[in-house]
Write a protein that holds these residues in place. Sequence first.
Motif, PDB file in Angstrom:
ATOM      1  N   VAL A 205      10.801  85.210  67.574  1.00  0.00           N
ATOM      2  CA  VAL A 205      11.350  86.529  67.225  1.00  0.00           C
ATOM      3  C   VAL A 205      10.959  86.869  65.787  1.00  0.00           C
ATOM      4  O   VAL A 205      11.029  86.026  64.897  1.00  0.00           O
ATOM      5  CB  VAL A 205      12.880  86.535  67.383  1.00  0.00           C
ATOM      6  CG1 VAL A 205      13.443  87.895  66.986  1.00  0.00           C
ATOM      7  CG2 VAL A 205      13.267  86.209  68.814  1.00  0.00           C
ATOM      8  N   VAL A 206      10.571  88.131  65.563  1.00  0.00           N
ATOM      9  CA  VAL A 206      10.140  88.575  64.234  1.00  0.00           C
ATOM     10  C   VAL A 206      11.253  89.360  63.529  1.00  0.00           C
ATOM     11  O   VAL A 206      11.635  89.043  62.414  1.00  0.00           O
ATOM     12  CB  VAL A 206       8.854  89.424  64.338  1.00  0.00           C
ATOM     13  CG1 VAL A 206       8.445  89.933  62.954  1.00  0.00           C
ATOM     14  CG2 VAL A 206       7.732  88.594  64.954  1.00  0.00           C
ATOM     15  N   SER A 207      11.757  90.418  64.158  1.00  0.00           N
ATOM     16  CA  SER A 207      12.853  91.255  63.639  1.00  0.00           C
ATOM     17  C   SER A 207      12.413  92.206  62.516  1.00  0.00           C
ATOM     18  O   SER A 207      11.277  92.169  62.059  1.00  0.00           O
ATOM     19  CB  SER A 207      14.033  90.411  63.155  1.00  0.00           C
ATOM     20  OG  SER A 207      14.552  89.650  64.215  1.00  0.00           O
ATOM     21  N   LYS A 208      13.392  93.010  62.068  1.00  0.00           N
ATOM     22  CA  LYS A 208      13.125  94.041  61.055  1.00  0.00           C
ATOM     23  C   LYS A 208      12.679  93.452  59.731  1.00  0.00           C
ATOM     24  O   LYS A 208      11.785  93.958  59.069  1.00  0.00           O
ATOM     25  CB  LYS A 208      14.388  94.891  60.830  1.00  0.00           C
ATOM     26  CG  LYS A 208      14.513  96.085  61.747  1.00  0.00           C
ATOM     27  CD  LYS A 208      15.721  96.915  61.333  1.00  0.00           C
ATOM     28  CE  LYS A 208      15.915  98.081  62.294  1.00  0.00           C
ATOM     29  NZ  LYS A 208      17.112  98.869  61.943  1.00  0.00           N
ATOM     30  N   ASP A 414      18.937  89.673  65.431  1.00  0.00           N
ATOM     31  CA  ASP A 414      18.309  88.603  66.224  1.00  0.00           C
ATOM     32  C   ASP A 414      18.773  87.212  65.822  1.00  0.00           C
ATOM     33  O   ASP A 414      18.152  86.219  66.201  1.00  0.00           O
ATOM     34  CB  ASP A 414      16.775  88.674  66.146  1.00  0.00           C
ATOM     35  CG  ASP A 414      16.223  89.894  66.870  1.00  0.00           C
ATOM     36  OD1 ASP A 414      16.643  90.128  68.007  1.00  0.00           O
ATOM     37  OD2 ASP A 414      15.389  90.600  66.291  1.00  0.00           O
ATOM     38  N   TYR A 415      19.871  87.118  65.089  1.00  0.00           N
ATOM     39  CA  TYR A 415      20.365  85.813  64.639  1.00  0.00           C
ATOM     40  C   TYR A 415      20.973  85.061  65.816  1.00  0.00           C
ATOM     41  O   TYR A 415      21.733  85.628  66.605  1.00  0.00           O
ATOM     42  CB  TYR A 415      21.420  86.004  63.551  1.00  0.00           C
ATOM     43  CG  TYR A 415      21.848  84.731  62.870  1.00  0.00           C
ATOM     44  CD1 TYR A 415      21.107  84.215  61.814  1.00  0.00           C
ATOM     45  CD2 TYR A 415      22.994  84.048  63.276  1.00  0.00           C
ATOM     46  CE1 TYR A 415      21.496  83.049  61.169  1.00  0.00           C
ATOM     47  CE2 TYR A 415      23.393  82.889  62.642  1.00  0.00           C
ATOM     48  CZ  TYR A 415      22.635  82.390  61.593  1.00  0.00           C
ATOM     49  OH  TYR A 415      23.024  81.231  60.952  1.00  0.00           O
ATOM     50  N   GLU A 416      20.634  83.787  65.937  1.00  0.00           N
ATOM     51  CA  GLU A 416      21.225  82.941  66.969  1.00  0.00           C
ATOM     52  C   GLU A 416      22.519  82.355  66.398  1.00  0.00           C
ATOM     53  O   GLU A 416      22.494  81.536  65.480  1.00  0.00           O
ATOM     54  CB  GLU A 416      20.259  81.846  67.392  1.00  0.00           C
ATOM     55  CG  GLU A 416      19.032  82.399  68.119  1.00  0.00           C
ATOM     56  CD  GLU A 416      18.196  81.306  68.750  1.00  0.00           C
ATOM     57  OE1 GLU A 416      18.144  80.194  68.188  1.00  0.00           O
ATOM     58  OE2 GLU A 416      17.596  81.566  69.812  1.00  0.00           O
ATOM     59  N   ILE A 417      23.643  82.790  66.952  1.00  0.00           N
ATOM     60  CA  ILE A 417      24.958  82.447  66.395  1.00  0.00           C
ATOM     61  C   ILE A 417      25.496  81.197  67.085  1.00  0.00           C
ATOM     62  O   ILE A 417      25.758  81.224  68.289  1.00  0.00           O
ATOM     63  CB  ILE A 417      25.958  83.608  66.595  1.00  0.00           C
ATOM     64  CG1 ILE A 417      25.354  84.946  66.124  1.00  0.00           C
ATOM     65  CG2 ILE A 417      27.257  83.317  65.853  1.00  0.00           C
ATOM     66  CD1 ILE A 417      26.192  86.150  66.515  1.00  0.00           C
ATOM     67  N   PRO A 418      25.689  80.100  66.356  1.00  0.00           N
ATOM     68  CA  PRO A 418      26.302  78.915  66.967  1.00  0.00           C
ATOM     69  C   PRO A 418      27.737  79.224  67.382  1.00  0.00           C
ATOM     70  O   PRO A 418      28.516  79.771  66.592  1.00  0.00           O
ATOM     71  CB  PRO A 418      26.263  77.872  65.845  1.00  0.00           C
ATOM     72  CG  PRO A 418      25.227  78.372  64.882  1.00  0.00           C
ATOM     73  CD  PRO A 418      25.287  79.864  64.957  1.00  0.00           C
ATOM     74  N   VAL A 466      24.820  82.009  71.004  1.00  0.00           N
ATOM     75  CA  VAL A 466      24.842  83.379  71.522  1.00  0.00           C
ATOM     76  C   VAL A 466      24.130  84.291  70.524  1.00  0.00           C
ATOM     77  O   VAL A 466      23.901  83.925  69.376  1.00  0.00           O
ATOM     78  CB  VAL A 466      26.286  83.877  71.758  1.00  0.00           C
ATOM     79  CG1 VAL A 466      26.959  83.111  72.878  1.00  0.00           C
ATOM     80  CG2 VAL A 466      27.114  83.783  70.477  1.00  0.00           C
ATOM     81  N   LYS A 467      23.776  85.477  70.978  1.00  0.00           N
ATOM     82  CA  LYS A 467      23.156  86.447  70.082  1.00  0.00           C
ATOM     83  C   LYS A 467      23.444  87.854  70.585  1.00  0.00           C
ATOM     84  O   LYS A 467      23.893  88.042  71.712  1.00  0.00           O
ATOM     85  CB  LYS A 467      21.650  86.205  69.977  1.00  0.00           C
ATOM     86  CG  LYS A 467      20.883  86.445  71.254  1.00  0.00           C
ATOM     87  CD  LYS A 467      19.413  86.065  71.123  1.00  0.00           C
ATOM     88  CE  LYS A 467      18.674  86.915  70.129  1.00  0.00           C
ATOM     89  NZ  LYS A 467      17.224  86.641  70.100  1.00  0.00           N
ATOM     90  N   MET A 468      23.176  88.835  69.738  1.00  0.00           N
ATOM     91  CA  MET A 468      23.348  90.236  70.088  1.00  0.00           C
ATOM     92  C   MET A 468      21.978  90.884  70.250  1.00  0.00           C
ATOM     93  O   MET A 468      21.083  90.648  69.434  1.00  0.00           O
ATOM     94  CB  MET A 468      24.105  90.986  68.976  1.00  0.00           C
ATOM     95  CG  MET A 468      25.597  91.028  69.133  1.00  0.00           C
ATOM     96  SD  MET A 468      26.341  92.118  67.892  1.00  0.00           S
ATOM     97  CE  MET A 468      27.838  92.578  68.771  1.00  0.00           C
ATOM     98  N   HIS A 469      21.832  91.690  71.283  1.00  0.00           N
ATOM     99  CA  HIS A 469      20.637  92.519  71.387  1.00  0.00           C
ATOM    100  C   HIS A 469      20.628  93.459  70.190  1.00  0.00           C
ATOM    101  O   HIS A 469      21.678  93.928  69.734  1.00  0.00           O
ATOM    102  CB  HIS A 469      20.666  93.307  72.699  1.00  0.00           C
ATOM    103  CG  HIS A 469      19.408  94.062  72.984  1.00  0.00           C
ATOM    104  ND1 HIS A 469      19.107  95.247  72.368  1.00  0.00           N
ATOM    105  CD2 HIS A 469      18.374  93.796  73.817  1.00  0.00           C
ATOM    106  CE1 HIS A 469      17.934  95.689  72.810  1.00  0.00           C
ATOM    107  NE2 HIS A 469      17.474  94.821  73.691  1.00  0.00           N
ATOM    108  N   ASP A 470      19.444  93.725  69.638  1.00  0.00           N
ATOM    109  CA  ASP A 470      19.397  94.518  68.407  1.00  0.00           C
ATOM    110  C   ASP A 470      19.998  95.911  68.591  1.00  0.00           C
ATOM    111  O   ASP A 470      20.649  96.446  67.692  1.00  0.00           O
ATOM    112  CB  ASP A 470      17.965  94.605  67.856  1.00  0.00           C
ATOM    113  CG  ASP A 470      16.955  95.019  68.897  1.00  0.00           C
ATOM    114  OD1 ASP A 470      17.350  95.244  70.053  1.00  0.00           O
ATOM    115  OD2 ASP A 470      15.764  95.133  68.565  1.00  0.00           O
TER     116      ASP A 470
END
Length: 502
Positions: A205-208, A414-418, A466-470
Amino acid sequence: MQISEGITTYVAGSLVDKAMNELKYLCCYKSYVDDFEKEKPSLSATRNTVLKDIKDAEDKNKNQIEDDVQLWLDIAKGLIQEETKEKKKWFGLVTNCFWQYKRGKELEGKTQRIRQLIVERNNFTHIACSTESPDIKFYSSQNFMHFENTKLKFKQLKEACRLKDGKKFMIGLYGLGGTGKTTMAIEVGKEVVALKDFDKVIFSVVSKDPNLKKIRENIANQLGLPIDEKMGESKQAQSLWKRIFEGRENILIILDDMWKELTLQDIGIPPGYHDKGCCVVLLTTRQTTVCRDMGCHDNIKLEVLNEKDAMYLFLFYAGINIDGSSNDFEDVVASIVKECGGLPIAIVAMARALKSRSLNDLKDALVRLQNYVPTYSANEELKEAYNSLKLSYDYLKNEKAKNLFLLCSLFPEDYEIPIELLTRIAIGLGLCGDANKYFIARSEFTPIKNELIDSCLLLKSRNEIVKMHDLVREVALWIGKEQVQVGMDSNTTLDENIQYSS
């Protein structure tokens, strides 16, 4: 007789010495408490250093804590939390001498253990290691669907990625946020591996706000390439470049969610065909200008769903069967889908919110959708998606789930949240009842988290992550604009009445 007296004197002396040695635990109890308390801050500081080293290792994709380090952390935590203020008394009045003797002896041993732990810290050879890189199949969706207007795009993308034309090694897939670009790219990756076109498919993932170092380390990790932490970024890029260029493999690298042009050389990606292998790059983006700036040889646009496909997707996730239903039912569903703007992510979220609801419930939802007036300065094409995702949020039954939703938007895009980290923050903020009853609070967190996952407002990324869609994150920030503020640095001045901030 003299020998007997000598033995008696020796034994008596030994017994006296031993008794005096044991008596010190009772008479000098306070000194053992003081010694223990003096050593605890040093252990706490050492433990914090280890935790910081673990965080640094996680940033380098080393997520598996070594067993001896984890054991050290657990023992250190137990000693740091040791309470020494309590004293046991007989009948609540007089200090229990037997308990005090036993406790003093115990504290002496624990003080020595603290000193040993601090020394042992210097013997750690590794804090954490990289877990095995997940296969591209890991990222794929079990519910991936081929629709009429996406079948052709899928075929075009797959053919563009296949190694039939030696001049094409940069492929672009673009479209609105929430159209399913990431899912399609991953599914194409699975198929080209099955067709033996590629030996490896790597997803990053690249992101903003791209972090080239993290992208580089992620790719290197999936290639099994150890990255020397002492190397500068330029040297790391050269090492990765050499690994791909000389690896004699066909590699497809998916760079997901790009917002601006990147110099692949700075990452360490050598696109093109080499002596006995090649490196093809597939990028996904919302903007066609990124495809142009990156020099993509094929640009494929993923459109929103047509009415028929959008209806099917909604009915599938809502668990509704319209066969034999009234025309009113079908018309209401069609109108709701239209309000979602044909975006799969908005349709699925709306369907989950209205799952197994009555016709009257669907009509109420439609009225609310049609009367939302967004104040967010969103792209005109995304207003329907914002409205439908906002309504999915409104339909959450648990107020704590709504707060957790806003809380998740504080993490970077796009952060992968533990889940463990999210659990602790939620408990600390009082979303899970009494924090003093920790295990009970943890059990209350699970249904709150699951409600967001079931509503598609939070996505399972991988085990315990878990993560959130942008797009969902953007909506969360829009919803919580009066309560949530994301700061990019420590100089950010917080607005008044802010509930959550980062």
